[in-house]
Design an enzyme around this catalytic site. Structure first.
Site, PDB file in Angstrom:
ATOM      1  N   LYS A  12       0.737  -1.156  -0.089  1.00 20.24           N
ATOM      2  CA  LYS A  12      -0.027  -0.032   0.028  1.00 20.24           C
ATOM      3  C   LYS A  12       0.897   1.418  -0.054  1.00 20.24           C
ATOM      4  CE  LYS A  12      -3.925  -1.964   2.345  1.00 20.24           C
ATOM      5  NZ  LYS A  12      -4.892  -2.077   3.497  1.00 20.24           N
ATOM      6  N   TYR A  52     -12.932  -1.855  -4.030  1.00 25.72           N
ATOM      7  CA  TYR A  52     -13.257  -1.964  -2.765  1.00 25.72           C
ATOM      8  C   TYR A  52     -14.818  -1.729  -2.736  1.00 25.72           C
ATOM      9  CZ  TYR A  52      -8.607  -1.665  -0.804  1.00 25.72           C
ATOM     10  OH  TYR A  52      -7.431  -1.830  -0.714  1.00 25.72           O
ATOM     11  N   THR A  94      -5.602  -7.123  10.572  1.00 27.30           N
ATOM     12  CA  THR A  94      -5.866  -5.681   9.858  1.00 27.30           C
ATOM     13  C   THR A  94      -5.076  -4.356  10.866  1.00 27.30           C
ATOM     14  OG1 THR A  94      -7.650  -6.785   9.043  1.00 27.30           O
ATOM     15  CG2 THR A  94      -7.329  -4.126   9.143  1.00 27.30           C
ATOM     16  N   ASN A 115      -2.053   0.154   7.173  1.00 32.53           N
ATOM     17  CA  ASN A 115      -1.609  -1.025   7.574  1.00 32.53           C
ATOM     18  C   ASN A 115      -0.377  -1.959   6.552  1.00 32.53           C
ATOM     19  OD1 ASN A 115      -3.410  -2.213   5.648  1.00 32.53           O
ATOM     20  ND2 ASN A 115      -4.596  -2.918   7.250  1.00 32.53           N
ATOM     21  N   HIS A 118      -2.285  -5.677   1.482  1.00 31.74           N
ATOM     22  CA  HIS A 118      -3.623  -6.031   1.581  1.00 31.74           C
ATOM     23  C   HIS A 118      -3.231  -7.529   0.879  1.00 31.74           C
ATOM     24  CE1 HIS A 118      -7.568  -6.938  -0.335  1.00 31.74           C
ATOM     25  NE2 HIS A 118      -6.499  -7.220  -1.491  1.00 31.74           N
ATOM     26  N   GLU A 129      -9.499 -10.379  -7.884  1.00 33.13           N
ATOM     27  CA  GLU A 129      -8.587  -9.281  -7.704  1.00 33.13           C
ATOM     28  C   GLU A 129      -7.202  -9.337  -8.712  1.00 33.13           C
ATOM     29  OE1 GLU A 129      -9.477  -8.427  -3.053  1.00 33.13           O
ATOM     30  OE2 GLU A 129      -7.727  -9.588  -3.467  1.00 33.13           O
TER      31      GLU A 129
END
Length: 143
Positions: A12, A52, A94, A115, A118, A129
């Site tokens: 991320k 999302y 998470t 975090n 993913h 995905e």
């Protein structure tokens, strides 16, 4: 009995901005997850919204889309034995404060929202995905 699988992974924006891409990739590989496809991209809002979509009615949806489009990310296809479950274990909970020591989120996550990584949570999610970012790469290849 283990099963060779592919799963989807994102490094991320917070981790990419802090220069952790190679560190996270080495950690994944050290855990037996082989990177079979990868690219660095900047998500467009429309793609993040589609990715999302399951969270569209949640209060954090707009912030999540904003965060995921705030900088470059690294999208990857990982392959290994029981890769989906194994990658989830390697990532940790998470919330980094609740993640087991030594997991990616415990080591590098800044908060529940930032975090660092993913990973797909099911075979269906992994296929969906992977196909979004790497069409034709969902099935494991023979060794």
């Amino acid at each position: 009995m283990s099963q060779l699988q592919r799963t989807f992974s994102i490094i991320k924006p917070d981790a990419v901005m802090r220069g952790l891409t190679e560190t996270i990739q080495k950690h994944l590989e050290g855990e037996g997850l082989r990177i079979v496809a990868q690219k660095k991209i900047t998500l467009e809002a429309s793609v993040a919204e589609q990715f999302y979509a399951e969270h569209v009615d949640r209060p954090f949806f707009r912030d999540l889309v904003g965060y995921m489009t705030s900088g470059e990310i690294v999208v990857q296809v990982l392959q290994g034995d029981d890769a989906i479950a194994h990658h989830r274990q390697v990532m940790g909970a998470t919330n980094p404060e609740e993640a087991d020591p030594g997991t990616l989120r415990a080591l590098y996550g800044e908060s529940r929202e930032r975090n660092s990584v993913h990973g797909s949570d099911s075979p269906e999610a992994a296929r969906r995905e992977i196909e979004m970012f790497f069409p034709g790469e969902a099935a494991p290849q023979s060794a």
